[in-house]
Design a protein around this motif. Structure first.
Motif, PDB file in Angstrom:
ATOM      1  N   LEU A   1       0.686  -1.392   0.042  1.00  0.00           N
ATOM      2  CA  LEU A   1       0.102   0.180   0.023  1.00  0.00           C
ATOM      3  C   LEU A   1       0.654   1.216  -0.214  1.00  0.00           C
ATOM      4  N   GLN A   2       0.320   2.406  -0.510  1.00  0.00           N
ATOM      5  CA  GLN A   2       0.936   3.592  -0.490  1.00  0.00           C
ATOM      6  C   GLN A   2      -0.012   4.653   0.015  1.00  0.00           C
ATOM      7  N   GLY A   3       0.439   5.773   0.578  1.00  0.00           N
ATOM      8  CA  GLY A   3      -0.254   6.907   1.106  1.00  0.00           C
ATOM      9  C   GLY A   3      -1.140   6.618   2.236  1.00  0.00           C
ATOM     10  N   LEU A   4      -2.263   7.232   2.333  1.00  0.00           N
ATOM     11  CA  LEU A   4      -3.316   6.912   3.559  1.00  0.00           C
ATOM     12  C   LEU A   4      -3.423   5.499   4.041  1.00  0.00           C
ATOM     13  N   PRO A   5      -3.788   4.683   2.998  1.00  0.00           N
ATOM     14  CA  PRO A   5      -3.757   3.260   3.455  1.00  0.00           C
ATOM     15  C   PRO A   5      -2.596   2.516   4.087  1.00  0.00           C
ATOM     16  N   ARG A   6      -1.391   3.108   3.347  1.00  0.00           N
ATOM     17  CA  ARG A   6      -0.139   2.690   4.111  1.00  0.00           C
ATOM     18  C   ARG A   6       0.067   3.084   5.712  1.00  0.00           C
ATOM     19  N   ARG A   7      -0.338   4.596   5.530  1.00  0.00           N
ATOM     20  CA  ARG A   7      -0.069   5.192   6.724  1.00  0.00           C
ATOM     21  C   ARG A   7      -1.160   4.514   8.033  1.00  0.00           C
ATOM     22  N   ALA A   8      -2.395   4.057   7.395  1.00  0.00           N
ATOM     23  CA  ALA A   8      -3.082   3.243   8.503  1.00  0.00           C
ATOM     24  C   ALA A   8      -2.710   2.071   9.008  1.00  0.00           C
ATOM     25  N   HIS A   9      -2.194   1.492   7.990  1.00  0.00           N
ATOM     26  CA  HIS A   9      -1.227  -0.049   8.294  1.00  0.00           C
ATOM     27  C   HIS A   9      -0.273   0.107   9.264  1.00  0.00           C
ATOM     28  N   ALA A  10       0.514   1.241   9.169  1.00  0.00           N
ATOM     29  CA  ALA A  10       1.441   1.728   9.946  1.00  0.00           C
ATOM     30  C   ALA A  10       1.076   2.064  11.475  1.00  0.00           C
ATOM     31  N   ALA A  11      -0.234   2.603  11.537  1.00  0.00           N
ATOM     32  CA  ALA A  11      -0.868   3.013  12.799  1.00  0.00           C
ATOM     33  C   ALA A  11      -1.115   1.748  13.398  1.00  0.00           C
ATOM     34  N   GLN A  12      -1.694   0.751  12.505  1.00  0.00           N
ATOM     35  CA  GLN A  12      -2.120  -0.558  13.159  1.00  0.00           C
ATOM     36  C   GLN A  12      -0.863  -1.219  13.854  1.00  0.00           C
ATOM     37  N   LEU A  13       0.205  -1.220  13.125  1.00  0.00           N
ATOM     38  CA  LEU A  13       1.465  -1.973  13.724  1.00  0.00           C
ATOM     39  C   LEU A  13       2.028  -1.265  14.986  1.00  0.00           C
ATOM     40  N   ASN A  14       1.874   0.069  15.068  1.00  0.00           N
ATOM     41  CA  ASN A  14       2.191   0.684  16.216  1.00  0.00           C
ATOM     42  C   ASN A  14       1.401   0.290  17.212  1.00  0.00           C
ATOM     43  N   GLY A  15       0.102   0.516  16.877  1.00  0.00           N
ATOM     44  CA  GLY A  15      -0.890   0.018  18.129  1.00  0.00           C
ATOM     45  C   GLY A  15      -0.466  -1.320  18.789  1.00  0.00           C
ATOM     46  N   PHE A  16      -0.280  -2.492  17.668  1.00  0.00           N
ATOM     47  CA  PHE A  16       0.004  -3.502  18.145  1.00  0.00           C
ATOM     48  C   PHE A  16       1.463  -3.711  19.020  1.00  0.00           C
ATOM     49  N   GLU A  17       2.334  -2.703  18.640  1.00  0.00           N
ATOM     50  CA  GLU A  17       3.454  -2.779  19.666  1.00  0.00           C
ATOM     51  C   GLU A  17       3.421  -1.995  21.141  1.00  0.00           C
ATOM     52  N   ILE A  18       2.599  -0.848  20.893  1.00  0.00           N
ATOM     53  CA  ILE A  18       2.377  -0.478  22.444  1.00  0.00           C
ATOM     54  C   ILE A  18       1.334  -0.719  23.429  1.00  0.00           C
TER      55      ILE A  18
ATOM     56  N   TYR B   1      -1.840  10.342  12.344  1.00  0.00           N
ATOM     57  CA  TYR B   1      -1.143   9.394  11.026  1.00  0.00           C
ATOM     58  C   TYR B   1      -1.773   9.507   9.765  1.00  0.00           C
ATOM     59  N   LEU B   2      -3.033   9.336   9.903  1.00  0.00           N
ATOM     60  CA  LEU B   2      -4.003   9.218   8.632  1.00  0.00           C
ATOM     61  C   LEU B   2      -3.883  10.575   8.012  1.00  0.00           C
ATOM     62  N   ALA B   3      -3.829  11.816   8.743  1.00  0.00           N
ATOM     63  CA  ALA B   3      -3.773  12.926   7.970  1.00  0.00           C
ATOM     64  C   ALA B   3      -2.404  13.574   7.765  1.00  0.00           C
ATOM     65  N   ASP B   4      -1.485  12.618   7.951  1.00  0.00           N
ATOM     66  CA  ASP B   4      -0.101  12.826   7.686  1.00  0.00           C
ATOM     67  C   ASP B   4       0.606  14.120   8.295  1.00  0.00           C
ATOM     68  N   GLN B   5       0.407  13.981   9.743  1.00  0.00           N
ATOM     69  CA  GLN B   5       0.681  15.194  10.373  1.00  0.00           C
ATOM     70  C   GLN B   5       1.832  14.630  11.490  1.00  0.00           C
ATOM     71  N   ALA B   6       2.943  14.312  11.015  1.00  0.00           N
ATOM     72  CA  ALA B   6       3.972  13.521  11.738  1.00  0.00           C
ATOM     73  C   ALA B   6       4.379  14.293  12.975  1.00  0.00           C
TER      74      ALA B   6
END
Length: 128
Positions: free
Chosen positions: A44-61, A101-106
């Motif tokens: 995935l790229q863009g918003l869907p990729r950021r959603a996936h990254a947020a998912q992974l971070n949620g599983f980590e923390i 994360y979804l809004a790309d506000q790092a």
């Protein structure tokens, strides 16, 4: 069951919300993608990729948060209202983290992550 314990359940479920967003917004998620969803999500790229990254971070923390809530309850050194407040702060920070994360506000996302981590540390500290 305390509010803090309910917050653990919410924290456990939040990454799956991100998964739904990643798959729904990413498009082309059909039966074939379900045979190897991790490969699909990795492409995935863009918003869907950021959603996936947020998912992974949620599983980590989330395990650290769950441990902090359980330990704080068992230690019994803090008022329940304090534990509930810190747990709610964590959940709110995670919701804000996902939205950032979804809004790309790092930068704002990193601040939300730091608030969440701070609430975990605070749970340990108030229980001491």
């Amino acid at each position: 069951m305390t509010t803090a314990y309910w917050c653990v359940l919410v924290a456990i479920l939040l990454p799956y919300v991100c998964t739904v967003v990643a798959k729904a917004v990413g498009g082309r998620y059909a039966g074939g993608a379900n045979r190897d969803p991790r490969a699909y999500l990795d492409k995935l790229q863009g918003l869907p990729r950021r959603a996936h990254a947020a998912q992974l971070n949620g599983f980590e923390i989330t395990p650290a948060f769950a441990a902090a809530v359980i330990i704080a309850h068992l230690a019994g050194g803090a008022e329940q209202s304090t534990l509930n407040g810190l747990a709610l702060l964590f959940v709110v920070s995670r919701l804000a983290y996902i939205l950032c994360y979804l809004a790309d506000q790092a930068t704002l996302r990193s601040l939300c992550w730091l608030i969440g981590l701070g609430s975990i540390v605070a749970l340990f500290c108030v229980a001491a």
